[in-house]
Design a protein around this motif. Structure first.
Motif, PDB file in Angstrom:
ATOM      1  N   TRP A 171       0.907  -1.624   0.416  1.00 27.88           N
ATOM      2  CA  TRP A 171      -0.069   0.255  -0.004  1.00 27.88           C
ATOM      3  C   TRP A 171       1.160   1.237   0.066  1.00 27.88           C
ATOM      4  O   TRP A 171       0.789   2.547  -0.507  1.00 27.88           O
ATOM      5  N   ALA A 226       2.489   1.563  -3.845  1.00 30.90           N
ATOM      6  CA  ALA A 226       1.757   2.008  -4.435  1.00 30.90           C
ATOM      7  C   ALA A 226       1.060   3.623  -4.163  1.00 30.90           C
ATOM      8  O   ALA A 226       0.813   4.307  -5.252  1.00 30.90           O
ATOM      9  N   LYS A 227       0.737   4.682  -3.237  1.00 35.60           N
ATOM     10  CA  LYS A 227       1.317   5.466  -2.834  1.00 35.60           C
ATOM     11  C   LYS A 227       2.074   6.250  -2.929  1.00 35.60           C
ATOM     12  O   LYS A 227       2.611   7.097  -3.598  1.00 35.60           O
ATOM     13  N   SER A 264       1.692   6.176  -7.271  1.00 33.11           N
ATOM     14  CA  SER A 264       0.614   7.137  -7.828  1.00 33.11           C
ATOM     15  C   SER A 264       1.555   8.709  -7.526  1.00 33.11           C
ATOM     16  O   SER A 264       1.164   9.368  -7.902  1.00 33.11           O
ATOM     17  N   GLU A 265       2.414   8.733  -6.455  1.00 28.66           N
ATOM     18  CA  GLU A 265       2.590  10.383  -6.097  1.00 28.66           C
ATOM     19  C   GLU A 265       3.802  10.700  -6.873  1.00 28.66           C
ATOM     20  O   GLU A 265       4.018  12.276  -7.422  1.00 28.66           O
ATOM     21  N   CYS A 296      -5.414   4.650  -4.158  1.00 25.16           N
ATOM     22  CA  CYS A 296      -4.886   5.948  -4.416  1.00 25.16           C
ATOM     23  C   CYS A 296      -5.491   6.865  -5.088  1.00 25.16           C
ATOM     24  O   CYS A 296      -5.229   8.168  -4.673  1.00 25.16           O
ATOM     25  N   SER A 297      -6.617   6.717  -5.615  1.00 26.03           N
ATOM     26  CA  SER A 297      -7.365   7.357  -5.817  1.00 26.03           C
ATOM     27  C   SER A 297      -8.185   8.365  -4.815  1.00 26.03           C
ATOM     28  O   SER A 297      -8.437   9.736  -5.020  1.00 26.03           O
ATOM     29  N   THR A 354      -6.837   8.315  -1.640  1.00 28.44           N
ATOM     30  CA  THR A 354      -6.305   8.779  -0.040  1.00 28.44           C
ATOM     31  C   THR A 354      -5.372   9.749  -0.818  1.00 28.44           C
ATOM     32  O   THR A 354      -4.827  10.664  -0.059  1.00 28.44           O
ATOM     33  N   CYS A 355      -5.167   9.771  -1.806  1.00 27.02           N
ATOM     34  CA  CYS A 355      -4.135  10.856  -2.414  1.00 27.02           C
ATOM     35  C   CYS A 355      -4.527  11.927  -3.851  1.00 27.02           C
ATOM     36  O   CYS A 355      -3.582  12.661  -3.904  1.00 27.02           O
ATOM     37  N   LEU A 369      -3.276   5.827 -10.402  1.00 21.53           N
ATOM     38  CA  LEU A 369      -2.278   4.778  -9.971  1.00 21.53           C
ATOM     39  C   LEU A 369      -2.608   4.124 -11.767  1.00 21.53           C
ATOM     40  O   LEU A 369      -3.351   3.934 -12.020  1.00 21.53           O
TER      41      LEU A 369
END
Length: 256
Positions: free
Chosen positions: A125, A128-129, A132-133, A159-160, A162-163, A167
């Motif tokens: 996780w 993945a974050k 995406s960042e 990711c969509s 939370t961030c 992704l």
């Protein structure tokens, strides 16, 4: 990075924060990274097979994924002080039970040289974050049926939410004997590759094929796809915290 020798297996003494910083820096510098998340099964296999030990020690970064690693480090680094053969045996038995008791009663005592347990099922996780960042893409390889597809979609959705970032994910459930895997990965051109062929087999596959892949990071993550897809029960957090997730595996996966 500082490496700890545990029965010949090299483990990096890292916190998760330092690990993520190292992966980010290496990825941005264009360095390929072979990451392993070692647990007791790794120790068992490398003690049986010198070739497995040599292969695992080729990883760029190896983190401790199970309390078995912490226990082995504590037990093997505690010297036997008696000179008499039989007294040494008794001392070894006592130190076995004493160091095992630390897992439940004083887990911090096991983390003096390796500061943090980094569980692959949780790390994915964070990766993945991170992806995406930094506008990195990921590829999930392995698993059964539609498991990698479900896991890829869940990670993208995570990711969509939370961030607020996208992704890009790719996936394949092909087995390691399929020669078309390399071409598939090259066409997708992902940044991170997560492989679920099972412990040791996935690490061997990565080591053999990473030089021919365009990825920046490759890691074997075993049954993590199953956990994400909800096809296998995730160990309760408190069991992981107190270091007895092995008991959960014994109950849910007795064959292993």
């Amino acid at each position: 990075m500082d490496k700890i020798d545990i029965a010949g297996l090299k483990i990096d003494a890292l916190t998760k924060a330092r690990l993520l910083d190292a992966i980010t820096a290496r990825a941005k510098a264009g360095q390929k990274t072979f990451l392993t998340t070692a647990y007791s099964e790794f120790l068992y296999q490398e003690l049986k097979d010198q070739g497995v030990l040599e292969m695992l020690n080729q990883a760029d970064i190896a983190v401790a994924d199970g309390m078995g690693i912490f226990w082995a480090n504590k037990f093997l680094s505690t010297p036997l002080t008696f000179k008499n053969y039989w007294l040494k045996i008794l001392q070894a038995i006592w130190q076995t039970f004493w160091t095992l008791s630390l897992i439940i009663f004083k887990p911090l005592a096991l983390k003096k040289t390796i500061p943090e347990k980094i569980v692959g099922a949780d790390l994915i996780w964070d990766l993945a974050k991170l992806a995406s960042e930094n506008n990195f893409s990921i590829y999930l390889l392995g698993g059964f049926g539609n498991t990698p597809e479900i896991a890829a979609n869940i990670l993208a959705d995570f990711c969509s939410k939370t961030c607020n970032l996208q992704l890009t994910t790719y996936y394949s459930n092909k087995n390691p004997g399929d020669d078309s895997i390399i071409d598939d990965i090259k066409k997708a051109n992902p940044d991170f590759l997560f492989v679920a062929f099972g412990p040791i087999k996935q690490e061997k596959w990565i080591m053999e094929n990473l030089p021919n892949l365009p990825v920046k990071l490759a890691a074997g993550l075993g049954g993590t796809f199953d956990y994400i897809a909800g096809k296998r029960l995730t160990p309760p957090h408190f069991l992981r915290y107190i270091g007895i997730e092995w008991l959960w595996r014994l109950i849910t996966q007795p064959k292993r």
